[in-house]
Design an enzyme around this catalytic site. Structure first.
Site, PDB file in Angstrom:
ATOM      1  N   HIS A 147     -33.876 -33.455   9.653  1.00 48.28           N
ATOM      2  CA  HIS A 147     -34.430 -32.119   9.407  1.00 48.28           C
ATOM      3  C   HIS A 147     -34.099 -31.230  10.605  1.00 48.28           C
ATOM      4  O   HIS A 147     -33.891 -31.721  11.721  1.00 48.28           O
ATOM      5  CB  HIS A 147     -35.942 -32.195   9.230  1.00 48.28           C
ATOM      6  CG  HIS A 147     -36.370 -32.858   7.965  1.00 48.28           C
ATOM      7  ND1 HIS A 147     -37.669 -32.790   7.504  1.00 48.28           N
ATOM      8  CD2 HIS A 147     -35.695 -33.604   7.060  1.00 48.28           C
ATOM      9  CE1 HIS A 147     -37.765 -33.465   6.365  1.00 48.28           C
ATOM     10  NE2 HIS A 147     -36.584 -33.970   6.082  1.00 48.28           N
ATOM     11  N   GLU A 153     -35.957 -29.370  12.448  1.00 47.22           N
ATOM     12  CA  GLU A 153     -36.894 -29.516  13.565  1.00 47.22           C
ATOM     13  C   GLU A 153     -36.571 -30.744  14.411  1.00 47.22           C
ATOM     14  O   GLU A 153     -36.563 -30.693  15.640  1.00 47.22           O
ATOM     15  CB  GLU A 153     -38.340 -29.651  13.050  1.00 47.22           C
ATOM     16  CG  GLU A 153     -38.835 -28.490  12.234  1.00 47.22           C
ATOM     17  CD  GLU A 153     -38.655 -28.698  10.732  1.00 47.22           C
ATOM     18  OE1 GLU A 153     -37.541 -29.082  10.290  1.00 47.22           O
ATOM     19  OE2 GLU A 153     -39.620 -28.469   9.986  1.00 47.22           O
ATOM     20  N   CYS A 212     -42.000 -34.020  10.692  1.00 48.92           N
ATOM     21  CA  CYS A 212     -41.646 -33.027  11.712  1.00 48.92           C
ATOM     22  C   CYS A 212     -42.869 -32.601  12.519  1.00 48.92           C
ATOM     23  O   CYS A 212     -42.772 -32.401  13.735  1.00 48.92           O
ATOM     24  CB  CYS A 212     -40.957 -31.843  11.064  1.00 48.92           C
ATOM     25  SG  CYS A 212     -39.323 -32.284  10.402  1.00 48.92           S
ATOM     26  N   CYS A 269     -42.872 -30.498   7.632  1.00 52.52           N
ATOM     27  CA  CYS A 269     -43.436 -31.623   6.888  1.00 52.52           C
ATOM     28  C   CYS A 269     -44.204 -32.531   7.853  1.00 52.52           C
ATOM     29  O   CYS A 269     -44.232 -32.294   9.068  1.00 52.52           O
ATOM     30  CB  CYS A 269     -42.310 -32.406   6.203  1.00 52.52           C
ATOM     31  SG  CYS A 269     -41.242 -33.303   7.357  1.00 52.52           S
TER      32      CYS A 269
END
Length: 152
Positions: A53, A55, A86, A83
């Site tokens: 992801h 992040e 993260c 999420c």
């Protein structure tokens, strides 16, 4: 406020770039002392890695660039509410402030879902600021998924 807008604009650029690579268009920028340390979009398909992801990517890049495992004093700008995975990484990295654009009622874990930073198992909670470039962030995602549905 102009500085925040500038950094979120960079995150939007990363989100658009991710979408052009057929990644879910989410972008992130990590800033320390007013300097961009790392920026990235999602790379899950490119790397065949569900943890890639935006992040996570910028946290990894920043830790490597700075030669440290934590990022106290750093600010993270993300186009979509993080999420659970993260949010946990943000906590473990000791990010000072989190700015994000659009809320994610289905997968978000900051102000939606499990509200990770409010849990007793959360070791560090950043200051959270939501709604920065919210409509632009949401529109990038809407357009991406609209085009995906047309392609199917």
């Amino acid at each position: 406020m102009a500085e925040r807008t500038h950094f979120m604009e960079l995150a939007l650029v990363e989100a658009r770039s991710a979408g052009e690579r057929d990644e879910v268009p989410i972008g992130a920028v990590l800033v320390l002392d007013g300097r961009v340390i790392a920026r990235s979009g999602n790379r899950t398909r490119e790397l065949n890695d569900v943890t890639a992801h935006a992040e996570i990517a910028v946290i990894r890049m920043a830790c490597e660039a700075l030669g440290q495992e934590r990022l106290p004093g750093a600010d993270l700008y993300v186009t979509l509410e993080p999420c659970t995975m993260c949010a946990a990484a943000i906590s473990f990295a000791r990010i000072r402030r989190l700015y994000y654009g659009a809320q994610d009622p289905k997968g978000g874990a900051v102000e939606s879902g499990v509200r990770f930073f409010s849990q007793p198992t959360c070791h560090h909670a950043p200051d959270v600021y939501s709604g920065l470039a919210e409509s632009e962030s949401a529109e990038i995602l809407r357009q991406f998924f609209r085009e995906k549905r047309l392609d199917d």
